[in-house]
Design a protein around this motif. Structure first.
Motif, PDB file in Angstrom:
ATOM      1  N   CYS A  96      40.507  33.732  42.058  1.00  0.00           N
ATOM      2  CA  CYS A  96      39.468  32.928  41.823  1.00  0.00           C
ATOM      3  C   CYS A  96      38.220  33.802  41.203  1.00  0.00           C
ATOM      4  O   CYS A  96      37.767  34.762  41.389  1.00  0.00           O
ATOM      5  CB  CYS A  96      38.565  32.589  43.267  1.00  0.00           C
TER       6      CYS A  96
ATOM      7  N   ILE B 182      30.209  33.984  45.907  1.00  0.00           N
ATOM      8  CA  ILE B 182      31.903  33.655  46.442  1.00  0.00           C
ATOM      9  C   ILE B 182      32.435  32.795  45.471  1.00  0.00           C
ATOM     10  O   ILE B 182      32.687  31.667  45.187  1.00  0.00           O
ATOM     11  CB  ILE B 182      31.527  32.919  47.654  1.00  0.00           C
ATOM     12  N   PRO B 183      33.670  33.534  44.873  1.00  0.00           N
ATOM     13  CA  PRO B 183      34.168  32.727  43.691  1.00  0.00           C
ATOM     14  C   PRO B 183      35.165  31.773  44.395  1.00  0.00           C
ATOM     15  O   PRO B 183      35.863  31.125  43.413  1.00  0.00           O
ATOM     16  CB  PRO B 183      35.014  34.053  43.062  1.00  0.00           C
ATOM     17  N   GLU B 184      35.608  32.029  45.787  1.00  0.00           N
ATOM     18  CA  GLU B 184      36.664  30.969  46.112  1.00  0.00           C
ATOM     19  C   GLU B 184      36.013  29.925  46.869  1.00  0.00           C
ATOM     20  O   GLU B 184      34.852  30.264  47.435  1.00  0.00           O
ATOM     21  CB  GLU B 184      37.546  31.777  47.213  1.00  0.00           C
ATOM     22  N   GLY B 185      36.397  28.613  46.681  1.00  0.00           N
ATOM     23  CA  GLY B 185      35.656  27.542  47.491  1.00  0.00           C
ATOM     24  C   GLY B 185      36.841  26.218  47.296  1.00  0.00           C
ATOM     25  O   GLY B 185      37.122  26.023  46.047  1.00  0.00           O
TER      26      GLY B 185
ATOM     27  N   GLN C 210      38.037  37.089  43.397  1.00  0.00           N
ATOM     28  CA  GLN C 210      38.277  36.776  44.866  1.00  0.00           C
ATOM     29  C   GLN C 210      39.847  36.631  44.762  1.00  0.00           C
ATOM     30  O   GLN C 210      40.438  35.783  44.155  1.00  0.00           O
ATOM     31  CB  GLN C 210      37.622  35.836  45.642  1.00  0.00           C
TER      32      GLN C 210
ATOM     33  N   ALA D  18      38.438  22.991  43.267  1.00  0.00           N
ATOM     34  CA  ALA D  18      38.232  24.172  43.239  1.00  0.00           C
ATOM     35  C   ALA D  18      36.572  24.364  42.992  1.00  0.00           C
ATOM     36  O   ALA D  18      35.890  23.569  42.074  1.00  0.00           O
ATOM     37  CB  ALA D  18      38.995  24.907  42.180  1.00  0.00           C
ATOM     38  N   PHE D  19      35.727  25.300  43.873  1.00  0.00           N
ATOM     39  CA  PHE D  19      34.462  25.723  43.390  1.00  0.00           C
ATOM     40  C   PHE D  19      34.327  27.040  43.675  1.00  0.00           C
ATOM     41  O   PHE D  19      34.922  27.575  43.922  1.00  0.00           O
ATOM     42  CB  PHE D  19      33.323  24.560  43.876  1.00  0.00           C
ATOM     43  N   ALA D  20      32.982  27.539  43.423  1.00  0.00           N
ATOM     44  CA  ALA D  20      32.438  29.001  43.430  1.00  0.00           C
ATOM     45  C   ALA D  20      31.070  28.738  43.615  1.00  0.00           C
ATOM     46  O   ALA D  20      30.543  27.593  43.718  1.00  0.00           O
ATOM     47  CB  ALA D  20      32.739  29.729  42.597  1.00  0.00           C
ATOM     48  N   SER D  21      30.308  29.635  44.406  1.00  0.00           N
ATOM     49  CA  SER D  21      29.087  29.703  44.668  1.00  0.00           C
ATOM     50  C   SER D  21      28.109  30.942  44.459  1.00  0.00           C
ATOM     51  O   SER D  21      28.804  32.341  44.693  1.00  0.00           O
ATOM     52  CB  SER D  21      28.842  29.180  46.011  1.00  0.00           C
TER      53      SER D  21
ATOM     54  N   THR E 136      33.932  28.371  37.184  1.00  0.00           N
ATOM     55  CA  THR E 136      34.960  29.229  38.103  1.00  0.00           C
ATOM     56  C   THR E 136      36.137  28.560  37.619  1.00  0.00           C
ATOM     57  O   THR E 136      36.566  27.565  36.924  1.00  0.00           O
ATOM     58  CB  THR E 136      34.669  28.831  39.523  1.00  0.00           C
TER      59      THR E 136
END
Lengths: 122, 122, 122, 122
Positions: free
Chosen positions: A32, B9-12, A99, B85-88, A67
């Motif tokens: 990610c 946080i690249p993973e979401g 990540q 998919a997202f990131a924050s 992303t």
């Protein structure tokens, strides 16, 4: 801008089998990437193995303020072999955050792992 | 005081489905925030996607000497889409510590992942 | 000596129920501490909540060249409530390394999460 | 070159039992090492326990531009006891990157955890 230009992920493994509806529940190994900056990032991924020379670099881009969740499963030329230990280094011309996540659906119920990758110094 | 003012946080990913008794076993994506300091922290969360402009900032506060476990599932105006998919990026006016956790209950047995988020430089 | 004297774990949750043979498969929330140095470390753990004042500090020691895997489940006076979000700060008079692990056995099959905790600056 | 010469993993536990086809689904505790440099790395792993002196160092090498995924299960002289809490320190004469992963197959469905290890200062 938050991030680094180099990242490493020592763990890598694409399970050979999957259970459950595809593509959602296919076993996969994911990077990610977050580019929170205002310019596109150009990224190169090098994949390391236990018993052969590295593969890649695989090239991809992450647009500004976007992303991308990239699956090692989708790498081509060459494909990443299934059921084989590997590792990776991610290099970018812009700062990104990285990540690592795996969905393992070899058995009836899926398992997950995730960790922020190891950042380089810059 | 332990912590940083910026985190990524690249993973979401909020799974679209859940199994088991709600709300405990509903699939959810969580930011765990700790404010170990003696003043309230005001936090802004920006959410990044693969194919559209960022959403937010979503605003929340973490009182002094308190933790908050915030679910992306609960963000409103706009809601975070499921199955996407997202990131924050998390920004705070006081130092906080940030950890990312997912409970995935799409299948009969739940799966978990967690990692401390990536800290900014300050 | 490798380590830091202060660590934070924003995530904390002891599931209220368990499945499988105890004590091995009881749901538990663990701090793994490593003292690789040649003097004993005296550690204080403070636990933070969403809606009440912090509990602790809980005191424990990690002898020189030993590890201790401490369960929040075992904290006493006061006990950590089950089914409640919490966070923790670990402070030590010697450098230690800290990792957070959960075994969740609420459902028939167990789930795991783990991350190295967030280190302070010293 | 990305990496550090010293790493710590406070969590360690080899489950006593496994379910599913071996060796793939045997419960195991793994150190993933990446040597992205152009010279071989010589690595020493010391294992710490709760109630006895450390074991090791166990010696292994990671060739230039290779990864190695090493299982604590395979350490010999002495073997790492099953069902026992341990921790480890990894020291290398070259910079490497280190990640910790567990596959727990005590129950019918496997569970996973992973985290980048804690890096030393150099």
């Amino acid at each position: 801008m938050i991030g680094r230009t180099r990242w490493a992920i020592p763990e890598g493994y694409i399970p050979e089998t999957s259970t459950g509806p595809e593509p959602e529940m296919e076993s996969h190994e994911t990077i990610c990437l977050l580019n929170a900056g205002d310019a596109d990032a150009h990224v190169q991924v090098t994949v390391y193995f236990e018993d052969r020379d590295p593969a890649g670099p695989y090239e991809l881009s992450v647009p500004a303020e976007r992303t991308r969740h990239v699956q090692f499963n989708d790498f081509e030329d060459p494909e990443i072999p299934r059921g084989t230990a590997f590792a990776s280094v991610i290099e970018s011309d812009r700062r990104v955050v990285c990540q690592h996540t795996r969905l393992d659906s070899r058995q009836a119920e899926n398992a997950l792992l995730s960790t922020v990758a190891f950042p380089g110094d810059s």
